[in-house]
Design a protein around this motif. Sequence first.
Motif, mmCIF file in Angstrom:
data_model
loop_
_atom_site.group_PDB
_atom_site.id
_atom_site.type_symbol
_atom_site.label_atom_id
_atom_site.label_comp_id
_atom_site.label_asym_id
_atom_site.label_seq_id
_atom_site.Cartn_x
_atom_site.Cartn_y
_atom_site.Cartn_z
ATOM 1 N N UNK A 12 61.932 47.396 43.508
ATOM 2 C CA UNK A 12 60.895 47.464 42.482
ATOM 3 C C UNK A 12 59.735 46.503 42.740
ATOM 4 N N UNK A 13 60.000 45.348 43.350
ATOM 5 C CA UNK A 13 58.893 44.418 43.566
ATOM 6 C C UNK A 13 57.971 44.928 44.670
ATOM 7 N N UNK A 14 58.529 45.609 45.676
ATOM 8 C CA UNK A 14 57.684 46.207 46.710
ATOM 9 C C UNK A 14 56.779 47.268 46.089
ATOM 10 N N UNK A 15 57.357 48.113 45.226
ATOM 11 C CA UNK A 15 56.561 49.147 44.548
ATOM 12 C C UNK A 15 55.500 48.512 43.659
ATOM 13 N N UNK A 16 55.856 47.426 43.002
ATOM 14 C CA UNK A 16 54.925 46.726 42.106
ATOM 15 C C UNK A 16 53.717 46.190 42.881
ATOM 16 N N UNK A 17 53.968 45.583 44.021
ATOM 17 C CA UNK A 17 52.881 45.033 44.838
ATOM 18 C C UNK A 17 51.999 46.157 45.372
ATOM 19 N N UNK A 18 52.610 47.247 45.802
ATOM 20 C CA UNK A 18 51.851 48.376 46.333
ATOM 21 C C UNK A 18 50.896 48.940 45.289
ATOM 22 N N UNK A 19 51.332 49.029 44.052
ATOM 23 C CA UNK A 19 50.462 49.588 43.000
ATOM 24 C C UNK A 19 49.198 48.755 42.816
ATOM 25 N N UNK A 20 49.349 47.444 42.784
ATOM 26 C CA UNK A 20 48.163 46.584 42.650
ATOM 27 C C UNK A 20 47.261 46.701 43.870
ATOM 28 N N UNK A 21 47.856 46.732 45.047
ATOM 29 C CA UNK A 21 47.048 46.868 46.265
ATOM 30 C C UNK A 21 46.254 48.167 46.259
ATOM 31 N N UNK A 22 46.858 49.251 45.839
ATOM 32 C CA UNK A 22 46.152 50.534 45.776
ATOM 33 C C UNK A 22 44.953 50.428 44.841
ATOM 34 N N UNK A 23 45.150 49.768 43.705
ATOM 35 C CA UNK A 23 44.056 49.630 42.743
ATOM 36 C C UNK A 23 42.915 48.791 43.322
ATOM 37 N N UNK A 24 43.264 47.821 44.167
ATOM 38 C CA UNK A 24 42.264 46.943 44.771
ATOM 39 C C UNK A 24 41.678 47.512 46.061
ATOM 40 N N UNK A 302 51.859 41.106 30.210
ATOM 41 C CA UNK A 302 51.660 41.880 28.984
ATOM 42 C C UNK A 302 51.009 41.055 27.871
ATOM 43 N N UNK A 303 51.270 39.760 27.821
ATOM 44 C CA UNK A 303 50.677 38.962 26.732
ATOM 45 C C UNK A 303 49.351 38.311 27.120
ATOM 46 N N UNK A 304 49.035 38.322 28.422
ATOM 47 C CA UNK A 304 47.761 37.713 28.857
ATOM 48 C C UNK A 304 46.754 38.740 29.373
ATOM 49 N N UNK A 305 47.243 39.919 29.764
ATOM 50 C CA UNK A 305 46.352 40.924 30.330
ATOM 51 C C UNK A 305 45.986 40.684 31.777
ATOM 52 N N UNK A 306 46.587 39.679 32.416
ATOM 53 C CA UNK A 306 46.306 39.368 33.817
ATOM 54 C C UNK A 306 47.323 40.040 34.737
ATOM 55 N N UNK A 307 46.875 40.427 35.910
ATOM 56 C CA UNK A 307 47.739 40.964 36.946
ATOM 57 C C UNK A 307 48.055 39.818 37.902
ATOM 58 N N UNK A 308 49.279 39.335 37.871
ATOM 59 C CA UNK A 308 49.643 38.153 38.650
ATOM 60 C C UNK A 308 49.613 38.440 40.148
ATOM 61 N N UNK A 309 49.987 39.643 40.565
ATOM 62 C CA UNK A 309 49.907 40.001 41.983
ATOM 63 C C UNK A 309 48.452 39.968 42.443
ATOM 64 N N UNK A 310 47.556 40.496 41.638
ATOM 65 C CA UNK A 310 46.125 40.450 41.968
ATOM 66 C C UNK A 310 45.652 39.011 42.107
ATOM 67 N N UNK A 311 46.094 38.148 41.208
ATOM 68 C CA UNK A 311 45.718 36.738 41.276
ATOM 69 C C UNK A 311 46.252 36.088 42.554
ATOM 70 N N UNK A 312 47.476 36.446 42.949
ATOM 71 C CA UNK A 312 48.045 35.911 44.188
ATOM 72 C C UNK A 312 47.187 36.271 45.393
ATOM 73 N N UNK A 313 46.769 37.516 45.445
ATOM 74 C CA UNK A 313 45.965 37.985 46.573
ATOM 75 C C UNK A 313 44.606 37.284 46.595
ATOM 76 N N UNK A 314 43.988 37.146 45.420
ATOM 77 C CA UNK A 314 42.687 36.481 45.338
ATOM 78 C C UNK A 314 42.788 35.032 45.805
ATOM 79 N N UNK A 315 43.848 34.345 45.392
ATOM 80 C CA UNK A 315 44.037 32.944 45.804
ATOM 81 C C UNK A 315 44.234 32.863 47.312
#
Length: 451
Positions: A12-24, A302-315
Amino acid sequence: MIKKIVIANRGEIAARIIRTCKRLGIATVAVYSEADQKAPFVSMADECYLVGPPRVQESYLNAEKIISIARQAGADAIHPGYGFLSENSQFADQCRDAGLLFIGPSSQVLEQMGNKIAARKAMKDAGVPIVPGTDEAVADAEEAKGIAELIGYPIMLKAASGGGGIGMQVVHTNKELEKAFDSNAKRAQSFFGDGVMFMEKKLENARHIEIQLLADHHGNVVHLYDRECSIQRRNQKVIEEAPSPFISETTRQEMGDSAVRAAKALNYTNAGTIEFIVDEQEHFYFLEMNTRIQVEHPVTEEITGLDIVEQQIAIANGEKLAYEQSDIARSGHAIEARIYAEDPKTFFPSPGYISAFELPDGENIRHETAVTDDFTVTPFYDPMIGKLIARGADRGEAVAALKQALLHYKVEGIKTNIPMLIEVVNHDQFLNGNTTTAFIDNYYLPMVKTN
């Protein structure tokens, strides 16, 4: 700028990361073992490469092969997810030497925080409260008994390296400690290549509450508030929620400030979590630092509205955090239940063929899954097959949504822990927010024994 990422993980974490990457708009490369050839995450990626046989040592822990694949694919970076190589300092160095960005903290921090004794010392130096215990390795059972009598039983015996509850045991007497010390040291040596043990005072009726952090390469650190992770079996979390229903806003702020202070003292970068144990008076003490994304990160999103995977990539890209602490708002409540392929009474894994798999719909429901129907769960990996996340305007609404979703979560062909989860979320003590780390032992297991 990162254009292509290898996901050095599975499920599930691989799928989760892939979804954010596709969006970016970032290309993705999946690595998979022979056992995972038909796993959903493989077909989701833009490219996929066989990394090796089912055993993790020959596949997901094969750092050299993963880096070779990254070079072959022309990737810029590697995202390690959680588990496997995610907190391996040597792997982080290998990525750097190969000209690949490691999406995580520096190898120096990974090494320091990967040893729980060193982590305790670092937190103490940073002014973060630590649980009474040993700041050096405990040599043997005899030395352990002497220390335990000074600290006072019950104590928590822990492996200095590793995690996931391995090498960890609560002991109440000298006799128990004699038996537990060698067996846990041997188990830690087997799993982590390090049998060093240490000890901490076991706090009664305690809560496991953690603070999510983001830190860039420019000295900026923010926290994304807290998560309550006290519902655990075998020292592993099964239900997490944000925010905690227990602590006051004052304690929440103090915990957040302590976590930020610790991250700055470590020169920490990327996403990370500082875990605390909290007593009945809301005194909090450092437990450990997870130098990666965590399984339960969706409730914070869900409570902050931030995508943590996206933040990881940006950093990892060298970008400054787009937010100051005052910019990060908290809204509503979110709760996550981990769905495991396991016997709900014994907690033993239950691998096998999934003949039917249907997920409940709902406006307030989110799924992170590792399987589909017509899929076989193998015995080679962690038995978690998915995560069910519910949100609401408040805790009551989030719990109600979770309860309904669990009733309509369909997995056939194997045993799952869904019956256990249903019992937990319907229990009066859970509904009242009385979720200590002893919850399963005090309320669920006695019920199982009587049935």
